[in-house]
Design a protein around this motif. Structure first.
Motif, PDB file in Angstrom:
ATOM      1  N   CYS A  19       0.709  -1.080   0.192  1.00  0.00           N
ATOM      2  CA  CYS A  19       0.087  -0.097   0.014  1.00  0.00           C
ATOM      3  C   CYS A  19       0.693   1.106  -0.170  1.00  0.00           C
ATOM      4  O   CYS A  19       1.913   1.550   0.975  1.00  0.00           O
ATOM      5  CB  CYS A  19      -1.195   0.124   1.083  1.00  0.00           C
ATOM      6  SG  CYS A  19      -2.216   1.467   0.922  1.00  0.00           S
ATOM      7  N   CYS A  21      -0.770   4.493   1.071  1.00  0.00           N
ATOM      8  CA  CYS A  21      -1.534   5.717   0.771  1.00  0.00           C
ATOM      9  C   CYS A  21      -0.466   6.233   1.677  1.00  0.00           C
ATOM     10  O   CYS A  21       0.281   6.180   1.991  1.00  0.00           O
ATOM     11  CB  CYS A  21      -2.575   5.060   1.475  1.00  0.00           C
ATOM     12  SG  CYS A  21      -2.781   4.481   2.975  1.00  0.00           S
ATOM     13  N   CYS A  24      -0.023   4.746   4.797  1.00  0.00           N
ATOM     14  CA  CYS A  24       1.429   3.624   4.488  1.00  0.00           C
ATOM     15  C   CYS A  24       2.463   4.067   4.102  1.00  0.00           C
ATOM     16  O   CYS A  24       3.938   3.622   5.104  1.00  0.00           O
ATOM     17  CB  CYS A  24       1.030   2.716   4.021  1.00  0.00           C
ATOM     18  SG  CYS A  24      -0.600   1.306   4.075  1.00  0.00           S
ATOM     19  N   ASN A 280      -5.513   0.731   7.007  1.00  0.00           N
ATOM     20  CA  ASN A 280      -4.457   1.606   7.382  1.00  0.00           C
ATOM     21  C   ASN A 280      -4.610   2.741   6.699  1.00  0.00           C
ATOM     22  O   ASN A 280      -3.343   3.537   6.766  1.00  0.00           O
ATOM     23  CB  ASN A 280      -3.388   0.626   6.469  1.00  0.00           C
ATOM     24  CG  ASN A 280      -3.648   0.349   4.945  1.00  0.00           C
ATOM     25  OD1 ASN A 280      -3.961   0.707   4.220  1.00  0.00           O
ATOM     26  ND2 ASN A 280      -3.742  -1.475   5.084  1.00  0.00           N
ATOM     27  N   THR A 281      -6.191   2.899   5.303  1.00  0.00           N
ATOM     28  CA  THR A 281      -5.976   3.806   4.739  1.00  0.00           C
ATOM     29  C   THR A 281      -7.218   5.124   5.847  1.00  0.00           C
ATOM     30  O   THR A 281      -7.377   6.044   5.506  1.00  0.00           O
ATOM     31  CB  THR A 281      -7.105   3.751   3.395  1.00  0.00           C
ATOM     32  OG1 THR A 281      -8.207   3.489   4.058  1.00  0.00           O
ATOM     33  CG2 THR A 281      -6.659   3.205   2.642  1.00  0.00           C
TER      34      THR A 281
HETATM   35 ZN   LIG Z   1      -1.639   2.193   3.019  1.00  0.00          ZN
END
Ligand SMILES: [Zn+2]
Length: 311
Positions: A19, A21, A24, A280-281
């Motif tokens: 990821c 994003c 992350c 995680n977002t």
């Molecule tokens: Zn992420």
């Protein structure tokens, strides 16, 4: 009761290996005020000796090794203080850790009949659990019924604790064959659980589908509620380019919005509210974000790995 959070992130953990994003990348670069988290896993002990796992996360081996209370006593060639596992769904993130427990160890697995069928008949790899002597023993959880859990042989002894599972509706995981899916009752797919002992209780629901309001009322009467903190907004995965489904389509009530968890949880409850299973977002992971502050201002704590509670 002793409760320990072994993992607090949603599937994939934080950061997630593939990821890119904002969260992350920021965590990897050290530019984000945030803490890494492993995938959601709770452990609780009714007596400080025997421990039960809530879910069996893909990170379970590492989580067990990081928790001294869950290590075998020294001098014992085999054995573990882990007496059993309670499964809230058949999702990969909830059951994969059972494979980490395959080392010829007997324990109990508590799950609805449908979740048992998914794990046992759809996935032959879990047959490794049968190698223990005696083999892993499956126990049926019936949503709506209260399960009294006793240690020892005396059925008239008072229960050590009670598990009260509630059906939340929700979908079965998409790896299940259409053939099996047709035969599975919807009320056995995703359950929330409440554990009670001596007038104290805690509730656990890492996935709260949209129609969970009734259960939220009962969770508010617990001393502690570990609640679905997966997504801040309904379109979070779409906005971050990480998916095409909304939070609700994935079986998670978002935190924000008039119909979100923060607004819907009973306001006057003295219950300690802990958000767990955080994707995680989710912007609440950034400790300098407005969303992080809004959650704290609403009286919710954000779970992190290693948190402990005693009731
Ligand atoms: Zn992420």
């Amino acid at each position: 009761m002793h409760i320990r959070i072994l993992g607090s992130a949603a599937g994939g953990g934080f950061p997630q290996w593939n990821c890119g994003c904002r969260n992350c990348c920021g965590l990897r670069a050290g530019s984000l005020q945030a803490t890494a988290r492993s995938q959601t896993q709770l452990a609780f002990s009714p007596d400080g000796r025997v421990w039960f796992l809530l879910g069996a996360s893909p990170d379970l081996r590492t989580q067990l090794l990081a928790t001294p209370q869950l290590a075998p006593a020294s001098g014992e060639a085999t054995g573990s203080p882990v007496g059993g596992v309670f499964l809230t769904s058949a999702d990969v993130d909830s059951v994969m850790g059972l494979l980490h427990m395959r080392e010829f160890q007997s324990f109990f697995v508590f799950a609805t009949p449908a979740i048992q069928r998914v794990v046992k008949s759809e996935n032959r790899i879990f047959d490794v659990l049968l190698r223990a002597d005696p083999p892993v023993q499956w126990q049926t959880l019936s949503p709506g019924a209260r399960l009294a859990c006793r240690f020892g042989e005396d059925p008239s002894a008072p229960p050590s604790f009670i598990c009260a599972p509630t059906a939340l509706g929700g979908e079965y995981p998409d790896f299940i064959s259409a053939e099996l899916r047709r035969t599975l009752p919807s009320q056995e797919s995703v359950v929330a659980m409440r554990f009670e002992q001596s007038g104290k209780s805690f509730a656990f629901a890492p996935a709260l589908p949209e129609n969970s309001l009734e259960w939220l009322q009962s969770a508010a009467a617990s001393d502690i509620a570990f609640l679905d903190g997966t997504f801040w907004s309904d379109d979070e995965l779409i906005q971050t380019g990480r998916g095409h489904k909304t939070a609700r389509e994935m079986g998670h009530l978002p935190l924000s919005g008039r119909d979100g968890l923060l607004a819907q949880f009973p306001k006057d409850s003295p219950c300690r509210k802990i958000l767990i299973h955080i994707n995680n977002t989710n912007p609440i992971l950034d400790e300098n974000s407005d969303e992080h502050r809004l959650v704290r201002d609403a009286g919710f704590a954000i779970a992190s790995d290693g948190m402990e509670f005693t009731l």
